[in-house]
Write a protein that holds these residues in place. Structure first.
Motif, short mmCIF file in Angstrom:
data_model
loop_
_atom_site.label_atom_id
_atom_site.label_comp_id
_atom_site.label_asym_id
_atom_site.label_seq_id
_atom_site.Cartn_x
_atom_site.Cartn_y
_atom_site.Cartn_z
N ASP A 96 0.82 -1.21 0.00
CA ASP A 96 0.00 0.00 0.00
C ASP A 96 0.85 1.27 0.00
O ASP A 96 0.47 2.28 -0.58
N THR A 97 2.01 1.22 0.64
CA THR A 97 2.92 2.37 0.60
C THR A 97 3.36 2.64 -0.83
O THR A 97 3.37 3.78 -1.29
N CYS A 98 3.72 1.59 -1.55
CA CYS A 98 4.10 1.73 -2.97
C CYS A 98 2.93 2.23 -3.80
O CYS A 98 3.08 3.11 -4.65
N TYR A 99 1.74 1.69 -3.54
CA TYR A 99 0.53 2.10 -4.26
C TYR A 99 0.30 3.60 -4.05
O TYR A 99 0.06 4.35 -5.01
N ARG A 100 0.34 4.05 -2.80
CA ARG A 100 0.09 5.47 -2.49
C ARG A 100 1.16 6.38 -3.09
O ARG A 100 0.86 7.50 -3.52
N PHE A 101 2.40 5.92 -3.14
CA PHE A 101 3.48 6.69 -3.77
C PHE A 101 3.13 6.97 -5.23
O PHE A 101 3.23 8.09 -5.70
N VAL A 102 2.72 5.93 -5.94
CA VAL A 102 2.34 6.10 -7.35
C VAL A 102 1.06 6.93 -7.45
O VAL A 102 0.96 7.83 -8.30
N ALA A 103 0.08 6.66 -6.61
CA ALA A 103 -1.21 7.37 -6.67
C ALA A 103 -1.04 8.88 -6.47
O ALA A 103 -1.73 9.66 -7.14
N ARG A 104 -0.14 9.28 -5.60
CA ARG A 104 0.08 10.72 -5.37
C ARG A 104 0.70 11.40 -6.59
O ARG A 104 0.52 12.59 -6.79
N ARG A 105 1.42 10.67 -7.39
CA ARG A 105 2.15 11.24 -8.51
C ARG A 105 1.52 10.98 -9.89
O ARG A 105 1.96 11.54 -10.87
N ARG A 106 0.51 10.15 -9.94
CA ARG A 106 -0.03 9.71 -11.23
C ARG A 106 -0.59 10.83 -12.08
O ARG A 106 -0.41 10.83 -13.29
N LYS A 107 -1.25 11.80 -11.49
CA LYS A 107 -1.81 12.89 -12.28
C LYS A 107 -0.75 13.90 -12.69
O LYS A 107 -0.87 14.55 -13.72
N LYS A 108 0.32 14.00 -11.92
CA LYS A 108 1.40 14.91 -12.27
C LYS A 108 2.17 14.43 -13.48
O LYS A 108 2.74 15.21 -14.22
N THR A 109 2.19 13.12 -13.69
CA THR A 109 2.95 12.56 -14.82
C THR A 109 2.12 12.46 -16.09
O THR A 109 2.65 12.19 -17.15
N SER A 110 0.81 12.68 -16.00
CA SER A 110 -0.04 12.62 -17.19
C SER A 110 0.09 13.90 -17.98
O SER A 110 0.10 14.99 -17.43
N SER A 111 0.16 13.77 -19.28
CA SER A 111 0.31 14.95 -20.13
C SER A 111 -1.02 15.62 -20.43
O SER A 111 -1.05 16.72 -20.93
N SER A 112 -2.12 14.94 -20.14
CA SER A 112 -3.44 15.50 -20.43
C SER A 112 -4.43 14.91 -19.45
O SER A 112 -4.25 13.82 -18.95
N SER A 113 -5.51 15.63 -19.21
CA SER A 113 -6.54 15.10 -18.33
C SER A 113 -7.75 14.63 -19.14
O SER A 113 -8.79 14.33 -18.58
N ALA A 114 -7.61 14.59 -20.45
CA ALA A 114 -8.70 14.15 -21.31
C ALA A 114 -8.98 12.67 -21.12
O ALA A 114 -8.06 11.87 -21.07
N CYS A 115 -10.24 12.34 -21.03
CA CYS A 115 -10.64 10.95 -20.87
C CYS A 115 -10.68 10.28 -22.24
O CYS A 115 -11.29 10.82 -23.16
N PRO A 116 -10.05 9.12 -22.38
CA PRO A 116 -10.09 8.46 -23.68
C PRO A 116 -11.50 7.97 -24.01
O PRO A 116 -12.28 7.67 -23.13
N ILE A 117 -11.80 7.88 -25.28
CA ILE A 117 -13.09 7.39 -25.72
C ILE A 117 -13.04 5.87 -25.74
O ILE A 117 -12.14 5.27 -26.33
N ILE A 118 -14.01 5.26 -25.08
CA ILE A 118 -14.08 3.81 -25.01
C ILE A 118 -14.70 3.30 -26.31
O ILE A 118 -15.77 3.74 -26.70
N PRO A 119 -14.02 2.37 -26.99
CA PRO A 119 -14.58 1.81 -28.23
C PRO A 119 -15.95 1.16 -27.98
O PRO A 119 -16.19 0.61 -26.90
N PRO A 120 -16.83 1.21 -28.98
CA PRO A 120 -18.19 0.68 -28.81
C PRO A 120 -18.26 -0.77 -28.34
O PRO A 120 -19.16 -1.12 -27.57
N GLN A 121 -17.31 -1.61 -28.74
CA GLN A 121 -17.38 -3.02 -28.36
C GLN A 121 -17.18 -3.24 -26.86
O GLN A 121 -17.45 -4.33 -26.37
N TRP A 122 -16.71 -2.23 -26.14
CA TRP A 122 -16.49 -2.38 -24.69
C TRP A 122 -17.47 -1.56 -23.85
O TRP A 122 -17.47 -1.68 -22.63
#
Length: 127
Positions: A96-122
């Motif tokens: 959980d310590t490793c999980y939280r480390f990544v979770a705190r930084r995950r949005k900082k490393t993303s280049s965009s906050s746009a949500c991807p479009i889910i293909p119709p088959q899913w």
């Protein structure tokens, strides 16, 4: 029904969900966003208080969060079900310590906050 709740505003989380969709050939997993009305209803019905920055795995009365949710989710993918004994060998506090480390930084490393479009088959796999 197995439900995986995730942060739909996070590109890393969306990438994980897309990976799961591609590899979950048996369609065992259903997905919902942490900020969805469906997830809010689930929390109300089950009287859950869950942090909005965690992956959540729900299967019947089994509810897992953080690193345990990742392990339980991966166990549903054919060929990865044997990962859990190895992953559970690590102490939960360390996982959980490793999980939280990544979770705190995950949005900082993303280049965009746009949500991807889910293909119709899913799309039928989302609540």
């Amino acid at each position: 029904m197995i439900i995986v709740a995730f942060d739909s505003d996070c590109l890393m989380c969306n990438g994980f969900v897309i990976w799961l969709l591609k590899h979950d050939k048996q369609e065992r997993l259903t997905f919902t966003a942490l900020n969805s009305a469906y997830f809010e209803t689930l929390c109300t019905e089950r009287k859950l208080t869950i942090k909005q920055d965690s992956l959540i795995f729900i299967s019947g009365s089994n509810i897992a969060v953080e690193s345990t949710a990742v392990i339980e989710t991966l166990r549903q993918i054919k060929g990865l079900q044997y990962i859990s004994p190895l992953a559970y060998a690590l102490p939960r506090s360390l996982r959980d310590t490793c999980y939280r480390f990544v979770a705190r930084r995950r949005k900082k490393t993303s280049s965009s906050s746009a949500c991807p479009i889910i293909p119709p088959q899913w799309r039928h796999r989302f609540k």
